[in-house]
Design a protein around this motif. Structure first.
Motif, PDB file in Angstrom:
ATOM      1  N   GLY A 414       0.849  -1.194   0.000  1.00  0.00           N
ATOM      2  CA  GLY A 414       0.000   0.000   0.000  1.00  0.00           C
ATOM      3  C   GLY A 414       0.878   1.235   0.000  1.00  0.00           C
ATOM      4  N   MET A 415       0.271   2.382   0.264  1.00  0.00           N
ATOM      5  CA  MET A 415       1.025   3.640   0.255  1.00  0.00           C
ATOM      6  C   MET A 415       1.728   3.844   1.594  1.00  0.00           C
ATOM      7  N   SER A 416       2.995   4.212   1.540  1.00  0.00           N
ATOM      8  CA  SER A 416       3.786   4.347   2.766  1.00  0.00           C
ATOM      9  C   SER A 416       3.493   5.664   3.472  1.00  0.00           C
ATOM     10  N   THR A 417       3.846   5.709   4.737  1.00  0.00           N
ATOM     11  CA  THR A 417       3.717   6.950   5.510  1.00  0.00           C
ATOM     12  C   THR A 417       4.626   8.024   4.906  1.00  0.00           C
ATOM     13  N   ARG A 418       5.755   7.601   4.363  1.00  0.00           N
ATOM     14  CA  ARG A 418       6.688   8.537   3.727  1.00  0.00           C
ATOM     15  C   ARG A 418       6.012   9.208   2.519  1.00  0.00           C
ATOM     16  N   ALA A 420       2.803   9.542   2.060  1.00  0.00           N
ATOM     17  CA  ALA A 420       1.725  10.401   2.577  1.00  0.00           C
ATOM     18  C   ALA A 420       2.284  11.744   3.046  1.00  0.00           C
ATOM     19  N   PHE A 421       3.435  11.700   3.712  1.00  0.00           N
ATOM     20  CA  PHE A 421       3.977  12.958   4.240  1.00  0.00           C
ATOM     21  C   PHE A 421       4.494  13.851   3.104  1.00  0.00           C
ATOM     22  N   LYS A 422       5.004  13.234   2.046  1.00  0.00           N
ATOM     23  CA  LYS A 422       5.432  14.035   0.886  1.00  0.00           C
ATOM     24  C   LYS A 422       4.205  14.720   0.253  1.00  0.00           C
ATOM     25  N   VAL A 423       3.096  13.983   0.190  1.00  0.00           N
ATOM     26  CA  VAL A 423       1.847  14.564  -0.328  1.00  0.00           C
ATOM     27  C   VAL A 423       1.423  15.735   0.555  1.00  0.00           C
ATOM     28  N   LEU A 424       1.482  15.520   1.878  1.00  0.00           N
ATOM     29  CA  LEU A 424       1.061  16.557   2.831  1.00  0.00           C
ATOM     30  C   LEU A 424       1.925  17.817   2.675  1.00  0.00           C
ATOM     31  N   SER A 425       3.223  17.634   2.483  1.00  0.00           N
ATOM     32  CA  SER A 425       4.133  18.785   2.285  1.00  0.00           C
ATOM     33  C   SER A 425       3.700  19.578   1.052  1.00  0.00           C
ATOM     34  N   ALA A 426       3.355  18.853  -0.018  1.00  0.00           N
ATOM     35  CA  ALA A 426       2.924  19.523  -1.258  1.00  0.00           C
ATOM     36  C   ALA A 426       1.604  20.263  -1.050  1.00  0.00           C
ATOM     37  N   VAL A 427       0.717  19.700  -0.228  1.00  0.00           N
ATOM     38  CA  VAL A 427      -0.587  20.337   0.028  1.00  0.00           C
ATOM     39  C   VAL A 427      -0.383  21.649   0.792  1.00  0.00           C
ATOM     40  N   PHE A 428       0.468  21.635   1.810  1.00  0.00           N
ATOM     41  CA  PHE A 428       0.728  22.853   2.586  1.00  0.00           C
ATOM     42  C   PHE A 428       1.291  23.963   1.687  1.00  0.00           C
ATOM     43  N   ASN A 429       2.053  23.569   0.678  1.00  0.00           N
ATOM     44  CA  ASN A 429       2.694  24.568  -0.184  1.00  0.00           C
ATOM     45  C   ASN A 429       1.976  24.747  -1.524  1.00  0.00           C
ATOM     46  N   TYR A 430       0.755  24.253  -1.617  1.00  0.00           N
ATOM     47  CA  TYR A 430       0.018  24.288  -2.878  1.00  0.00           C
ATOM     48  C   TYR A 430      -0.341  25.727  -3.281  1.00  0.00           C
ATOM     49  N   LEU A 451      -1.219   9.596 -10.313  1.00  0.00           N
ATOM     50  CA  LEU A 451      -1.013   9.494 -11.762  1.00  0.00           C
ATOM     51  C   LEU A 451       0.481   9.524 -12.099  1.00  0.00           C
ATOM     52  N   ARG A 452       1.262  10.270 -11.306  1.00  0.00           N
ATOM     53  CA  ARG A 452       2.691  10.388 -11.559  1.00  0.00           C
ATOM     54  C   ARG A 452       3.486   9.162 -11.115  1.00  0.00           C
ATOM     55  N   GLU A 453       2.918   8.367 -10.194  1.00  0.00           N
ATOM     56  CA  GLU A 453       3.648   7.222  -9.622  1.00  0.00           C
ATOM     57  C   GLU A 453       3.832   6.065 -10.611  1.00  0.00           C
ATOM     58  N   GLN A 454       3.056   6.093 -11.700  1.00  0.00           N
ATOM     59  CA  GLN A 454       3.104   5.024 -12.712  1.00  0.00           C
ATOM     60  C   GLN A 454       2.848   3.642 -12.082  1.00  0.00           C
ATOM     61  N   LEU A 455       1.775   3.590 -11.332  1.00  0.00           N
ATOM     62  CA  LEU A 455       1.374   2.343 -10.682  1.00  0.00           C
ATOM     63  C   LEU A 455       0.738   1.424 -11.717  1.00  0.00           C
ATOM     64  N   PRO A 456       0.607   0.114 -11.401  1.00  0.00           N
ATOM     65  CA  PRO A 456      -0.152  -0.762 -12.303  1.00  0.00           C
ATOM     66  C   PRO A 456      -1.552  -0.188 -12.518  1.00  0.00           C
ATOM     67  N   GLU A 457      -2.085  -0.404 -13.705  1.00  0.00           N
ATOM     68  CA  GLU A 457      -3.360   0.237 -14.073  1.00  0.00           C
ATOM     69  C   GLU A 457      -4.487  -0.065 -13.084  1.00  0.00           C
ATOM     70  N   TYR A 463      -7.085   3.287  -6.470  1.00  0.00           N
ATOM     71  CA  TYR A 463      -6.711   4.440  -5.633  1.00  0.00           C
ATOM     72  C   TYR A 463      -7.512   5.686  -5.994  1.00  0.00           C
ATOM     73  N   LEU A 464      -7.712   5.911  -7.303  1.00  0.00           N
ATOM     74  CA  LEU A 464      -8.494   7.078  -7.727  1.00  0.00           C
ATOM     75  C   LEU A 464      -9.955   6.937  -7.295  1.00  0.00           C
ATOM     76  N   GLU A 465     -10.427   5.686  -7.287  1.00  0.00           N
ATOM     77  CA  GLU A 465     -11.803   5.437  -6.832  1.00  0.00           C
ATOM     78  C   GLU A 465     -11.948   5.721  -5.335  1.00  0.00           C
ATOM     79  N   PHE A 466     -10.896   5.439  -4.559  1.00  0.00           N
ATOM     80  CA  PHE A 466     -10.927   5.777  -3.129  1.00  0.00           C
ATOM     81  C   PHE A 466     -11.198   7.272  -2.956  1.00  0.00           C
ATOM     82  N   ILE A 467     -10.538   8.083  -3.794  1.00  0.00           N
ATOM     83  CA  ILE A 467     -10.690   9.540  -3.662  1.00  0.00           C
ATOM     84  C   ILE A 467     -12.081   9.981  -4.116  1.00  0.00           C
TER      85      ILE A 467
END
Length: 640
Positions: A414-418, A420-430, A451-457, A463-467
Motif C-alpha cells: 500500500g502507500m507508505s507513511t513517507r 503520505a507525508f510528501k503529499v502533505l508537504s505539497a498540500v501545505f505549499n500548494y 497518476l505520476r507514480e506510474q502504478l499498475p493500471e 486508488y483514484l476510486e478511493f478519492i
C-alpha cells in the motif's frame, strides 16, 4: 545551570571510569547490571509497561477484544505498532532468560517507510542507557568475566560475588590471551573500565551496510589485518589486527545490519557462529573472537522472499527471529504519526483545516487494506479504527472477521507513511499566498501524485476510486455539516428544541394520549402528533417509525433516571441526532445567500455572511479556506 554547563556535566558523566578487577567483582555483588547481558540491559532500558485495560475504552475494546495490552513509554510515539513492540520486547525477554532467542538474529521485516528504521534507531538509543564494563585496552570491549573458566572458577565466583555461572562463557579474545601470557596468569594486572555505549562513537552500538557484491567481504563484520602494524608484529599477532568490523565494535551491545539480505551469503556466515557459539573467526590464524551482543537486521519483503526461496540459505533461516512491521491500519493512529512528523517540521504552526489529516490517513489505510467479501472497504477501515457500525451498516463485519479473511500479510503493501507525508508537504505549499492545508487541495494533489507514480493500471484505478468514490463523497457530507452548523447561529439550542419536542410527542403518541401545548393551549390528538413526528422522520427516511419512536423514548427515560429527570443532550443518541440534522438542513436554499461569497443583496445578508465566516474561523479554518471549501461544497451540491 546554563545549557553549556548541562552539556559538560552530561559529557563528564559519560566518561570512562577505571577500576581494578577486584573492585569490578565487588560491584557485581551489588549491581547485577554490571555483568548483565545486552538483552537484560535492553529490557532494563525499555522499562515496565503501562497496562491498558481495553474493556474500559469502547474503541480499544473492539480493536483488542477486551485484552490487557502493554504500552511501553520507551516506544510511546510508535503509533499503531502495539503488537510489533510486544513481539520485540518478547524477543529480549526470552533472550535475557537464556532461551533460544539469545542465539538468534532479530529481523524486522516490512514494507518501505513502515517504521523499521525508526524502531532500529530507538533500540540503538536504548542500548546506550546502561554502561558496560570491559577490560581496559581490549579492542573489542570484552567482558572481564571472559577471563574466568566456567568449570574451574564458576562455583567460587557465584559463592563469593553472586555471579550466576551461566554468565561465564570461558571465551577470551586473542588480545586478552596475549596479555594473560605477558602477565604470567596474574589477573590482578588487568584493569576494568566502565564505558558508556555510544552510537556516535561506535562503542558497543554500530551499523553495517551491504556494499558492492564484488568488493564486500567478511572483514566488514570481523575486521582485518592493519598493514601499518606489520612492521612491528607478525601477521597472526593479535596486536597487528584491526578490530574494525561490525561484530568487533558491537560486542556487549547491538549491531544493526541494514538491508541484510542484499549482502552475499558468504558474508553472513560469521553471524551464524557469532549468534550460535558466541564467537567468530577473524581473517587471521589466531583463536576465535568472543561476541556477546544482539544482531538486529531489517530489509524489505522482496529481499526476504528471494533469500528464503534459496535452498542454500536453510541454515540461516532457522536462526532468524522474524518480527513483521506492517503499515499502520488504524486511521486514528495514522493521524498521530502525521502530527508527530509535522511537530518536527516548520509546518507545525501552519493552519491545517479540520479533516485534512483524517482524509490523508483514510486514503493511506484504504490503500493498505485487503478488499473484504460482501462488505465495503470503507466500512472495514472504520471497523479497524474501532468504530461500531451495527447501527449504520448492517453488512459490516466484526474486527476479527475482517482480520481472519485478510490473512497475516495485510498491511505489508500500500502507500507508505513517507509517501503520505510528501503529499502533505505539497498540500501545505500548494497555494503560493498561504502556507496551509485543506482537504480539497489534498484530493487534487493526491490524484496528481497517483497518476505520476506510474502504478499498475488496476491499482491506479482503485486508488483514484478511493478519492472520488469515498473520500470526496464523505467529505462533502462533513464539510456540509460544518458549513450548516456555522450558518445556524443557535444551532445547538435549535437542535435541543426539536429533540425535546420530538421526545414529548413520541411519548404521548405511544401512550395514546392527547397532548396540550403548555404555551398555546393547543390540543394535539394522536393523528396530529403522528403528523408532527412524521415531519421530522420523513426527511431522514425512517423505515419503521413505530419501532424508532419506542426506541428513542426508552433511551430518554433511561437517561433521565441518571440525569435528575432532565432530557439528555440532543446529540447523545446518534440515530436521532442524524434525523434532527437532516430535518434542520433539508433545505439548503436559505443557506446559499449567506455562505456564498458573491456581493450581498442586503446589509442583513452581509452581516449573516460575516458571522458565518467568523464561526468557521473559530472551528479552525482560515478565511481563505472558508471561501474555497464553501465554493467547492456548493459546486458539489449542484453537480449532485
Amino acid at each position: 545551570m546554563g545549557i553549556l554547563d548541562n552539556v559538560r556535566e552530561q559529557y563528564l558523566k559519560g566518561r570512562d571510569e577505571e577500576m581494578s578487577l577486584e573492585a569490578y567483582l565487588d560491584l557485581c555483588r551489588q549491581d547485577p547490571l554490571a555483568y548483565a547481558t545486552p538483552a537484560e540491559r535492553m529490557l532494563a532500558a525499555i522499562g515496565e509497561p503501562e497496562l491498558i485495560d481495553t474493556r474500559k475504552d469502547p474503541r480499544l475494546s473492539r480493536i483488542f477484544s477486551n485484552r490487557l495490552i502493554p504500552r511501553y513509554p520507551a516506544f510511546e510515539e510508535f503509533y499503531g505498532l502495539e503488537d510489533v513492540i510486544a513481539q520485540i520486547v518478547a524477543f529480549f525477554k526470552h533472550a535475557a532468560q537464556g532461551l533460544e532467542e539469545r542465539k538468534q538474529v532479530l529481523y524486522l521485516l516490512g514494507p518501505v517507510g513502515g517504521g523499521k528504521s525508526s524502531i532500529a534507531e530507538r533500540l540503538k538509543k536504548l542500548m546506550e542507557a546502561a554502561p558496560i564494563y570491559a577490560l581496559k585496552g581490549s579492542p573489542i570491549n570484552e567482558s572481564p568475566l571472559g577471563l574466568f573458566d566456567p568449570q574451574r572458577d564458576g562455583k567460587q565466583l557465584e559463592e563469593e560475588y553472586g555471579i550466576p555461572q551461566r554468565y561465564l562463557t570461558g571465551l577470551s579474545s586473542p588480545w586478552a590471551i596475549k596479555r594473560l601470557e605477558e602477565y604470567e596468569g596474574d589477573l590482578s594486572k588487568f584493569r576494568v573500565v566502565r564505558i558508556q555505549p555510544s552510537v556516535l562513537k561506535q562503542v558497543a552500538v554500530t551499523k553495517t551496510e551491504p556494499g558492492d557484491e564484488n568488493n564486500q567481504d567478511i572483514s566488514t563484520l570481523v575486521g582485518k589485518v592493519d598493514i601499518r602494524k606489520l612492521e612491528a608484529y607478525a601477521q597472526d599477532d593479535p596486536d597487528a589486527y584491526s578490530y574494525s568490523g561490525g561484530l568487533c565494535l558491537a560486542n556487549q551491545g547491538l549491531l544493526e545490519f541494514v538491508e541484510m539480505f542484499k549482502a552475499p551469503i558468504k558474508m553472513l556466515h560469521p553471524l551464524l557462529t557469532a549468534t550460535q557459539e558466541g564467537n567468530y573467526k577473524g581473517t587471521e590464524g589466531f583463536s576465535a573472537i568472543p561476541f556477546q551482543g544482539v544482531i538486529l537486521a531489517h530489509s524489505n519483503e522482496s529481499e526476504w522472499q528471494s533469500f528464503r526461496n534459496d535452498k542454500h540459505n536453510e541454515a540461516f533461516l532457522d536462526r532468524v527471529y522474524i518480527v513483521k512491521v506492517p503499515y499502520c491500519l488504524q486511521v486514528t493512529e495514522e493521524v498521530k504519526i502525521y502530527k508527530k512528523l509535522l511537530r518536527h517540521s516548520s509546518l507545525s504552526e501552519a493552519p491545517c483545516a479540520p479533516g485534512t489529516l483524517e482524509m490523508l490517513a483514510q486514503f493511506s489505510v484504504l490503500s493498505r487494506l485487503r478488499e473484504p467479501e460482501n462488505s465495503s472497504i470503507y466500512s472495514k477501515m472504520r471497523v479497524y479504527d474501532g468504530e461500531s457500525l451495527k447501527d449504520t451498516d448492517p453488512a459490516a463485519k466484526s474486527f476479527q472477521e475482517y482480520r481472519d479473511y485478510a490473512g497475516i500479510d495485510e498491511g505489508m503493501n500500500g502507500m507508505s507513511t513517507r509517501f503520505a507525508f510528501k503529499v502533505l508537504s505539497a498540500v501545505f505549499n500548494y497555494d503560493n499566498s498561504e502556507i496551509a492545508a485543506n482537504p480539497v487541495h489534498l484530493m487534487y494533489v493526491l490524484e496528481q501524485r497517483i497518476l505520476r507514480e506510474q502504478l499498475p493500471e488496476d491499482t491506479q484505478r482503485v486508488y483514484l476510486e478511493f478519492i472520488k468514490g469515498w473520500l470526496a463523497v464523505r467529505y462533502a457530507e462533513y464539510v456540509g455539516k460544518e458549513i450548516q452548523t456555522s450558518y445556524l447561529e443557535s444551532y445547538s439550542e435549535y437542535g435541543q428544541n426539536i429533540f425535546d419536542r420530538y421526545v414529548t410527542f413520541a411519548d404521548y403518541w405511544i401512550q395514546d394520549e392527547d397532548y396540550r401545548d403548555p404555551e398555546t393551549g393547543a390540543i394535539f390528538d394522536r393523528s396530529t402528533l403522528n403528523g408532527e413526528l412524521e415531519k421530522i422522520e420523513k426527511p431522514a427516511g425512517i423505515a419503521n417509525p413505530k419501532d424508532f419512536r419506542n426506541e428513542i423514548v426508552n433511551f430518554v427515560l433511561r437517561a433521565r433516571a441518571q440525569n435528575e429527570g432532565r432530557n439528555p443532550s440532543w446529540t447523545s443518541y446518534e440515530k436521532l441526532r442524524e434525523v434532527i440534522e437532516k430535518k434542520m438542513f433539508s433545505s439548503t436554499e436559505e443557506l446559499l445567500p449567506v455562505i456564498s461569497f458573491n456581493a450581498k443583496a442586503s446589509v442583513e445578508d452581509k452581516q449573516k455572511h460575516e458571522n458565518f465566516v467568523t464561526r468557521m474561523v473559530e472551528k479552525g479554518y482560515t478565511p481563505k479556506q472558508v471561501r474555497l471549501l464553501s465554493e467547492w461544497y456548493l459546486r458539489v451540491r449542484k453537480a449532485g
